[in-house]
Design a protein around this motif. Sequence first.
Motif, PDB file in Angstrom:
ATOM      1  N   LEU A 283       0.825  -1.209   0.000  1.00 41.21           N
ATOM      2  CA  LEU A 283       0.000   0.000   0.000  1.00 41.21           C
ATOM      3  C   LEU A 283       0.858   1.257   0.000  1.00 41.21           C
ATOM      4  N   THR A 284       1.984   1.217   0.713  1.00 34.43           N
ATOM      5  CA  THR A 284       2.895   2.363   0.702  1.00 34.43           C
ATOM      6  C   THR A 284       3.440   2.596  -0.696  1.00 34.43           C
ATOM      7  N   CYS A 287       0.633   4.090  -3.012  1.00 39.70           N
ATOM      8  CA  CYS A 287       0.376   5.516  -2.774  1.00 39.70           C
ATOM      9  C   CYS A 287       1.544   6.378  -3.228  1.00 39.70           C
ATOM     10  N   VAL A 290       1.172   6.753  -6.935  1.00 41.36           N
ATOM     11  CA  VAL A 290       0.077   7.668  -7.276  1.00 41.36           C
ATOM     12  C   VAL A 290       0.573   9.102  -7.207  1.00 41.36           C
ATOM     13  N   GLY A 416      -0.355   2.361  -9.170  1.00 43.54           N
ATOM     14  CA  GLY A 416      -0.221   3.728  -8.679  1.00 43.54           C
ATOM     15  C   GLY A 416      -0.048   4.724  -9.803  1.00 43.54           C
ATOM     16  N   VAL A 446      -0.822  13.148  -1.263  1.00 48.10           N
ATOM     17  CA  VAL A 446      -0.765  11.693  -1.335  1.00 48.10           C
ATOM     18  C   VAL A 446       0.590  11.181  -0.860  1.00 48.10           C
ATOM     19  N   ALA A 450       1.348   8.611   2.208  1.00 52.10           N
ATOM     20  CA  ALA A 450       2.187   7.417   2.064  1.00 52.10           C
ATOM     21  C   ALA A 450       3.294   7.397   3.111  1.00 52.10           C
TER      22      ALA A 450
END
Length: 464
Positions: A283-284, A287, A290, A416, A446, A450
């Motif tokens: 997930l890090t 993000c 992104v 991302g 964002v 992160a």
Amino acid sequence: MTPPQPQPPTRQPDQPNGLHGPARNWAMLAVSLSVFLALLDYAIANVALPDIARDLRASSSSSIWIVNAYQMASLVSLLPLAALGSRVGFARLCRAGILLFMVASLLCATATSLPVLAGARVLQGIGGACIMSVNIALVRFIYPQAEIGRGMALNGLVVALGVALGPTAAAGILTFASWPWLFWINLPLGAVALGMAFYALPNTPRAAHMPDITGSVLCVVAFGACVMGGDGLAHAQNWVSALLLLACGLMAGAWLVRREAHLAQPIMPVDLLRRPDFAVAFLTGFCGFVASNFYIVSMPFTLHDALGLSSAQTGLLITPWPIGIILSAPVIRRVADRISAGVLSSIGLGLTASGFFLLWQLPAHPALWDIAWRTALAGWGFGCFQPPNNRAMMVAAPLHRAGGASGMVQVARQAGQTVGAMGVAAFFTFWASGANRECLLVAGCVALFAALLSASRLLVGRAA
């Protein structure tokens, strides 16, 4: 009745020994050349978007399909190709990807319309996915367990070089030639990479099972429908169809997860995502990318359209981003195996967020130096974030799941980047006036989120 317990493939070793001496150096050179090839054209295409859009008579928002076509094709095929690589061998799949990438580059160079160019970029994306889905897995077999961080840092340096030389090469080529030459250069580069891949890439253990065809189809449908639906919403095109595509993608994704939940070698690595350290790192990474693509896709339009700079100046002023990543590599290579990702990645993403916020606050008529140092700061932070976070994902996975973990490292990046590009398209569609600057604000927010997500690993004591 208890479900059968997952068993590792019988032909996998317990621990990687890695390569040593010249064999390691040649193998990493082969991996580096293939990764460089896959990333160089993506960076070049970003810088050339305004010129390509003008020559092909496409709008700014539509021209982002030149980026999205590559990203979507790569994204939907990453996990199936990672599973295929486990079956046929990571080196063999990498070689096939290089060859397909070269053929697709020829089609890009001869394209005369946006749909044709986008179609050729789809083939490029699949070729790039063949390379990128297995490159981290190859690094894990090239380096022993205790030195994986060094390999990740070197791989990150190569990624940065590809991004760095992309804008610089684009600036030089566009000064003297038209944009198709941005794709012609892939043919000699690809020939060298292919030769090195045959010569130096190591043979890796091959899984005994065949890839799950149904799971692969569901994976393609889930990612592809979600991306196309999201892109339709971003461009405000046929809301009903876009929402139906999104619903179809989400249902296919739910079916995929349920189907794969108890498989030993799932296409969607549900088993890995159950591990908190792996899930947080994934997930890090998602993000972080992104945020980076909000910057990478919108910044050329900010420089070219809002500030009135030439294509050559635009390419040169984006170059400090990857240069910052390159300058961080020697530091990260020394400490990535000794300091946790919770520390290094959090600091790096915090610096990236600071750079994006500073770019958002640029005056109306900034000096070129003011743009360059802010961009370099963001890039330096991003270089500190990537290798430790990638290492955290790989060491959280058992060796027989190296292919799945490598695929998920790239899914975090590609997903991302795709979401970031769609976000920029939405800003251009709905808030055309001043959208360029607001994209930088979103990038900073964002990236800051992160950084906080990465730091959560310190609180729960699960840092890799």
